[in-house]
Write an enzyme that holds these catalytic residues in place. Structure first.
Site, mmCIF file in Angstrom:
data_model
loop_
_atom_site.group_PDB
_atom_site.id
_atom_site.type_symbol
_atom_site.label_atom_id
_atom_site.label_comp_id
_atom_site.label_asym_id
_atom_site.label_seq_id
_atom_site.Cartn_x
_atom_site.Cartn_y
_atom_site.Cartn_z
ATOM 1 C CE LYS A 117 -4.527 -1.494 1.724
ATOM 2 N NZ LYS A 117 -5.429 -1.351 2.741
ATOM 3 C CE LYS A 201 -8.815 -12.810 -2.498
ATOM 4 N NZ LYS A 201 -8.488 -12.728 -1.255
ATOM 5 C CE LYS A 204 -14.595 -4.849 -0.717
ATOM 6 N NZ LYS A 204 -13.405 -3.876 -0.109
#
Ligand code: TRP
Length: 337
Positions: A117, A201, A204
């Site tokens: 991040k 993966k 969302k």
């Protein structure tokens, strides 16, 4: 009268960011619906976690309502589970501060999600991003959680939670229950990958919405996303590790239809990808239709959603206040009245 035996506590947090999508349903929601009678389940909309990256306030508020309504539309029963918003329960922030003092900088700096991040949000490497796992530890430890369903990306955070809890317990005596990862029986093989990049993966929060099928995507968009999903070389519908794209589409099919892979291979032998994709698209559209209809209805009654959150927060506040009193007492704080 003897008391009913304590149900095991299962707890999960979901970040109100991005769009809930089919991978969330297949990998998580679908399983939780089956577990809601067996476990004392807590589902938390973790808005405090969400602000570790900049959010648009109007969007954030809307998304929290959307997520709640979608959970319910997918079959999570608010009468059987405790569903609430993290910021409605002050103990999450309070315990985070306490646990910060028992979490080592060195351990936090090894967290791979922090490193990822920090790279992605290079202009906003704030200390909340760094202590994010401590807030997650507080979420878990506040409810004496037994089981946390975690994906690969959150395993390290759960490990850290266990370490922090053990450190605290060894200093102050038994205080926190040590949580275990929950691996559902059908969890394996239910990992849904990105439609355009089957090596990663399905997420969302992916910046390219073509990588996922949102639970609220309209039928035409679903059809076009599946039609344009990448495929592997060859033309057969076979499940092989060397053919991750088709394997992923087959996994989505099976999660919805329960049809075994061998049967799919047989039915589509010699037909190529197009008819398989068309069937899959129709199936996903039909599957999501009732969920979308229920969502629309539930989402339109905001006062009902608010009272669900209020009831959830009341339960959560009662449980956590008791625990916080215990923690503060062990630390040597003067009891507050
Ligand atoms: N960190 C989790 C994620 O990004 C979300 C989360 C917050 C969570 N608190 C939690 C998950 C407690 C499990 C338990 O997916």
């Amino acid at each position: 009268m003897s008391e009913a035996p304590r149900k095991k506590v299962l707890l999960s947090g979901i970040q109100p960011s991005g769009n809930l999508m089919i991978g969330n349903y297949i990998g998580a929601l679908k399983n939780w619906v089956k577990l809601q009678d067996q476990y004392d389940c807590f589902f938390i909309l973790v808005d405090l976690h969400a602000i570790t990256v900049q959010q648009d306030p109007i969007e954030l508020r809307k998304r929290c309502y959307d997520f709640l309504a979608l959970y319910i539309a997918c079959g999570i029963d608010p009468n059987k589970n405790t569903i609430f918003v993290q910021s409605h329960v002050p103990a999450h922030a309070e315990l985070t501060w306490v646990l910060n003092c028992y979490t080592m900088m060195g351990d936090l700096s090894r967290m791979t999600q922090f490193k990822d991040k920090a790279k992605k949000h290079a202009k906003n490497i704030n200390s909340g991003l760094f202590t994010y796992p401590v807030l997650m530890a507080a979420d878990i430890l506040l409810y004496q959680t037994d089981l946390v369903p975690v994906g690969e990306d959150q395993k390290q955070h759960l490990e850290l939670t266990r370490d922090v809890a053990q450190r605290f317990n060894s200093i102050y005596g038994e205080t926190f229950r040590i949580p275990e990862p929950f691996i559902g029986e059908k969890q394996q093989g239910a990992r849904i990958m990105s439609l355009q990049d089957p090596q990663s993966k399905m997420s969302k929060s992916d910046e390219n919405p073509r990588n996922y099928i949102a639970l609220l995507d309209p039928p035409d968009l679903i059809r076009s996303k599946i039609k344009k999903a990448v495929t592997d070389s060859g033309t057969e519908i076979t499940y092989e590790e060397s053919r991750p794209a088709i394997a992923n589409l087959m996994t989505i099919h099976r999660a919805i239809s329960n049809e075994p892979f061998e049967s799919l291979t047989e039915r589509f032998a010699g037909k190529g990808y197009a008819p398989f994709k068309a069937e899959l698209a129709d199936m996903v559209v039909e599957f999501l239709k009732p969920i979308q209809a229920r969502f629309k209805e539930i989402r339109s009654d905001k006062s009902e959603l608010e009272s669900i959150l209020k009831a959830g927060a009341e339960i959560a506040n009662a449980r956590t206040q008791r625990l916080m009193r215990k923690v503060y007492k062990k630390l040597g704080f003067i009891p507050a009245g």
